[in-house]
Design an enzyme around this catalytic site. Structure first.
Site, PDB file in Angstrom:
ATOM      1  N   GLN A 103      39.207  48.568  32.257  1.00 43.25           N
ATOM      2  CA  GLN A 103      40.424  48.039  31.635  1.00 43.25           C
ATOM      3  C   GLN A 103      40.517  46.535  31.856  1.00 43.25           C
ATOM      4  O   GLN A 103      41.431  45.894  31.355  1.00 43.25           O
ATOM      5  CB  GLN A 103      41.656  48.705  32.256  1.00 43.25           C
ATOM      6  N   ASP A 106      38.027  40.408  32.650  1.00 46.42           N
ATOM      7  CA  ASP A 106      37.561  39.216  33.354  1.00 46.42           C
ATOM      8  C   ASP A 106      36.042  39.061  33.410  1.00 46.42           C
ATOM      9  O   ASP A 106      35.537  38.057  33.910  1.00 46.42           O
ATOM     10  CB  ASP A 106      38.131  39.193  34.778  1.00 46.42           C
ATOM     11  N   HIS A 123      39.879  46.886  26.935  1.00 52.76           N
ATOM     12  CA  HIS A 123      40.872  45.865  26.573  1.00 52.76           C
ATOM     13  C   HIS A 123      40.216  44.533  26.208  1.00 52.76           C
ATOM     14  O   HIS A 123      40.875  43.507  26.191  1.00 52.76           O
ATOM     15  CB  HIS A 123      41.880  45.675  27.720  1.00 52.76           C
ATOM     16  N   CYS A 159      34.550  30.210   8.544  1.00 55.03           N
ATOM     17  CA  CYS A 159      35.373  30.866   7.516  1.00 55.03           C
ATOM     18  C   CYS A 159      36.847  30.479   7.613  1.00 55.03           C
ATOM     19  O   CYS A 159      37.681  31.004   6.885  1.00 55.03           O
ATOM     20  CB  CYS A 159      35.221  32.383   7.611  1.00 55.03           C
ATOM     21  N   SER A 197      42.747  51.736  39.316  1.00 55.48           N
ATOM     22  CA  SER A 197      43.649  51.887  38.167  1.00 55.48           C
ATOM     23  C   SER A 197      44.774  52.828  38.562  1.00 55.48           C
ATOM     24  O   SER A 197      44.544  53.868  39.173  1.00 55.48           O
ATOM     25  CB  SER A 197      42.905  52.460  36.963  1.00 55.48           C
ATOM     26  N   SER A 198      45.974  52.449  38.198  1.00 57.54           N
ATOM     27  CA  SER A 198      47.110  53.337  38.490  1.00 57.54           C
ATOM     28  C   SER A 198      47.233  54.425  37.423  1.00 57.54           C
ATOM     29  O   SER A 198      48.092  55.292  37.506  1.00 57.54           O
ATOM     30  CB  SER A 198      48.394  52.526  38.587  1.00 57.54           C
ATOM     31  N   ASN A 222      42.376  54.063  44.946  1.00 50.10           N
ATOM     32  CA  ASN A 222      43.433  53.158  44.490  1.00 50.10           C
ATOM     33  C   ASN A 222      44.401  52.928  45.637  1.00 50.10           C
ATOM     34  O   ASN A 222      44.638  53.817  46.442  1.00 50.10           O
ATOM     35  CB  ASN A 222      44.177  53.787  43.288  1.00 50.10           C
ATOM     36  N   ILE A 240      39.010  49.079  47.569  1.00 48.05           N
ATOM     37  CA  ILE A 240      37.836  49.559  46.839  1.00 48.05           C
ATOM     38  C   ILE A 240      36.550  49.023  47.464  1.00 48.05           C
ATOM     39  O   ILE A 240      35.564  49.739  47.615  1.00 48.05           O
ATOM     40  CB  ILE A 240      37.927  49.124  45.366  1.00 48.05           C
TER      41      ILE A 240
HETATM   42 ZN   LIG Z   1      35.062  33.180  11.037  1.00 49.33          ZN
END
Ligand SMILES: [Zn+2]
Length: 251
Positions: A103, A106, A123, A159, A197-198, A222, A240
């Site tokens: 998710q 970065d 994401h 474009c 992740s929650s 978590n 983690i």
């Molecule tokens: Zn473009």
């Protein structure tokens, strides 16, 4: 379960598994100093999110989006992969982990050595930009220099389409290709490890549920309890880096 024995149990589950999927959320990146944008007090709860429709419709919204992105730049550029990322990368290199579903936006899994094609970004990615019309990729550094000069939101040189970071904004549909790949990988896994992740954002949070229903072993690492803890075979509410690093033998 005590600290040592849950790490040993995780190691045992990884050894037993043939195909592991690691699913990561903000919690693995906060250990690299990146704030959790969605948490209470996080950036996205202090500022109104800019919806995709507004980005497309309004130059003012686009400028504000870019202003916020470059305000985060020092934090993002300073962040480096941590022990948790290195443990995941080691499992990928050993062939244990086929795919990392994340998710996070970065790029730290790639920075830790996981090949880009094995990272499925639900994401998107904020470390580069692309044209919304033709898909042409743009690096942020050139955009930043131009933006600081004239505060104008960038357009595609091919474009004239709108250029936006390669993230999925509020109001923007989920990336179909990434979602399909994540579903395939989830169904192929015999061990599914959630790290940081929650599990509150759907549809992303559906993956561990589906994995478990499909017969995989489910591990959740978590800091806080999640809504799926009852479903999991092992839940560890600690760092983690400590837990995955310990289980994989990576510092
Ligand atoms: Zn473009």
């Amino acid at each position: 379960m005590e600290a040592k024995s849950d790490i040993a149990e995780l190691r045992r589950l990884i050894d037993l598994a043939e195909r592991v999927v690691v699913f990561t959320g903000a919690g693995i990146s906060t250990e690299s100093g990146i704030p959790d944008f969605r948490s209470p007090g996080g950036i996205w709860t202090q500022q109104n999110p800019i919806y995709f429709q507004d980005f497309v419709a309004s130059e003012t919204a686009r400028r504000e989006t870019w202003r916020r992105r470059f305000a985060m730049d020092p934090v993002l550029r300073a962040a480096e992969p941590n022990r948790g990322h290195r443990a995941v990368a080691t499992l990928v290199r050993k062939g244990k982990v086929a795919s990392v579903i994340t998710q996070n936006i970065d790029g730290l899994h790639q920075a830790s050595g996981v090949p880009a094609e094995q990272v499925i970004e639900l994401h998107g990615n904020t470390t580069y930009a692309h044209c919304l019309t033709c898909g042409q990729r743009y690096e942020l550094e050139a955009i930043r220099v131009a933006f600081e000069r004239d505060e104008a939101a960038p357009h595609c040189k091919w474009c004239d389409g709108l250029v936006k970071t390669a993230t999925i904004s509020f109001g923007q549909s989920m990336p179909m290709e990434a979602m399909k790949r994540a579903q395939r990988e989830t169904l192929a896994a015999d061990l599914f490890i959630v790290a940081g992740s929650s599990l509150v954002v759907y549809p992303a949070a559906a993956f561990p549920e589906v994995a478990k229903q499909n017969g995989a072993t489910l591990v959740i690492i978590n800091r806080e309890p999640t809504g799926l803890d009852e479903l999991a075979d092992l839940v560890v509410n600690r760092s983690i880096g400590e837990v995955l690093g310990g289980a994989v033998g990576v510092n």
